[in-house]
Design an enzyme around this catalytic site. Structure first.
Site, PDB file in Angstrom:
ATOM      1  N   VAL A 289       0.720  -1.168  -0.053  1.00 42.51           N
ATOM      2  CA  VAL A 289       0.300  -0.015   0.079  1.00 42.51           C
ATOM      3  C   VAL A 289       0.842   1.288   0.099  1.00 42.51           C
ATOM      4  CG1 VAL A 289      -1.854   1.408   1.045  1.00 42.51           C
ATOM      5  CG2 VAL A 289      -1.868  -1.241   1.122  1.00 42.51           C
TER       6      VAL A 289
ATOM      7  N   LYS B 279     -13.398  -4.340  11.158  1.00 40.92           N
ATOM      8  CA  LYS B 279     -13.742  -3.569  10.101  1.00 40.92           C
ATOM      9  C   LYS B 279     -15.438  -3.256  10.747  1.00 40.92           C
ATOM     10  CE  LYS B 279     -11.079  -4.988   6.498  1.00 40.92           C
ATOM     11  NZ  LYS B 279     -10.873  -5.784   5.090  1.00 40.92           N
TER      12      LYS B 279
END
Length: 424
Positions: free
Chosen positions: A12, A203
């Protein structure tokens, strides 16, 4: 010009560096500021160089970065908990704005981080912590912020969704599907966080905190993984008109919250049933906007970088207008979190029983004693002495169903029993 530092140059981090360079002109025109990467924190110098980072931009000293007065935004892409947390806390104390993709950090340490950011008047943005490229956090905090949410239902882990898709489409075992996922780079060497539901649990706790304005943490989330799903489970679900998906759900009823991650039978006509392979999706039930689903790539170099750079650009705009520190994760309520046995849902109850008279009547009687209503029953022979019973219930309290199952397991004629939640 706004100077930034990227902590970590892995998949990332490298993607963020590339995207900032690739879209530099558009970033400048849309924010009114040129963005320059001054530092990249990375132990592996060769890795950073391969991403196009200049040698003079590479640092291995976090203090050098957080104490640099020219740096206004720090992007944390290291992952993990302790070092990432310590680095962010240091950075905030030096007045740095923060962008992170670290779901562990937000789910476990978010309360401390947001409080300190507010105290120091800086932004903490975390769009990439849930859903990769899917703009779910921004949508919930901005465009949909006038709504009250009753349900958040998501497929939030690409690894498990890929595995279940392959089991369904190819008719293969869990172990073989996991091997395929690992070969393609979709599963880590140690996939336990994914396949046991922990990744999705982190999440959904973040999304629940946003939706219900009440702090929800990883410890509040009941979780089951997919390691026990068999080809027979997949076949049965398909026969009944369902797909098996690892569902993350947050529900609020009467100011009380239930949070869980578990495999579920998802009806074929539900929007989430068609979300396959490594894709993610989040389905929202809102009081004003009604039902909304966001869908996209939940991980990967550039999909995740897209959300990270979007957060960087948002902070650049706030710096320009001197409005940093005005919005974070505002949990101004304290709502009770219920245990999973308080869930109301329909269920699929699978039983292996002796094939003899009065068995079905006995099962129906025990369910009825606890208020569990049967919607449908399918009986199939296993062999000359055993039968398989599949019972779909009407909506019922899971606690009542579990009590009935506990009694049934004591019966001589019941040899095995398990349940799946149904999402219709």
């Amino acid at each position: 010009m706004i100077k930034i530092a990227i902590l970590g140059c892995g998949t990332v981090g490298g993607g963020v560096f590339k995207l900032i360079k690739q879209n530099a002109y558009d970033i400048k025109m849309r924010t009114g500021k040129e963005v320059e990467v001054k530092w990249v924190l990375e132990k592996d110098i060769d890795k950073a160089l391969e991403c196009g980072v200049a040698k003079e931009q590479i640092s291995q000293n976090i203090d050098e970065i957080v104490q640099d007065p020219e740096v206004q935004i720090i992007i944390e892409l290291i992952g993990g908990l302790n070092f990432a947390y310590d680095s962010i806390i240091k950075a905030i104390k030096f007045g740095k704005n923060i962008v992170t993709a670290n779901k562990d950090l937000i789910a476990v340490k978010g309360e401390d981080i947001f409080a300190l950011a507010k105290e120091n008047g800086v932004d903490v943005k975390f769009e990439a912590s849930v859903g990769g490229a899917i703009p779910i956090i921004g949508a919930m905090q901005n465009v949909l912020c006038a709504n009250k949410y009753s349900d958040i239902v998501g497929i939030l882990n690409g690894t498990t969704n890929y595995i279940l898709t392959q089991m369904t489409e190819q008719g293969i075992s869990y172990d073989l599907a996991l091997q395929q996922a690992a070969k393609l780079g979709y599963a880590e060497a140690n996939p336990s966080s994914d396949v046991e539901g922990t990744d999705a649990a982190r999440k959904i706790s973040i999304l629940a905190s946003i939706a219900f304005n009440s702090r929800c943490t990883l410890n509040d989330v009941y979780q089951e993984g997919i390691t026990q799903i068999s080809e027979k489970d997949i076949t049965l679900a398909n026969k009944l008109g369902y797909q098996i998906k690892l569902i993350a759900m947050a529900k609020e009823r009467d100011n009380k919250i239930i949070l869980f991650v578990r495999p579920a039978f998802v009806k074929n006509d539900h929007p989430l049933a068609s979300v396959n392979d490594v894709f993610n999706a989040i389905f929202l039930k809102c009081d004003a906007a009604d039902n909304i689903m966001l869908y996209g790539r939940g991980a990967g170099e550039l999909p995740t970088a897209s959300s990270v750079v979007g957060d960087i650009m948002s902070i650049c705009t706030n710096i320009t207008h001197k409005t940093t520190g005005t919005y974070g994760l505002n949990c101004y309520l304290q709502k009770e979190v219920l245990t999973i046995d308080q869930l109301y849902s329909s269920f699929c109850l699978r039983l292996r029983v002796l094939d003899q008279p009065n068995v079905l009547a006995g099962i129906a009687s025990e369910l009825g004693k606890r208020g569990v209503s049967i919607a449908s029953v399918i009986q199939s022979p296993v062999d000359s002495t055993m039968a398989s019973l599949t019972i779909i219930t009407h909506e019922t309290k899971e606690q009542d169903l579990q009590k009935a199952i506990a009694i049934l397991k004591e019966k001589e004629y019941v040899k095995k029993a398990n349940i799946f939640m149904c999402l219709d």
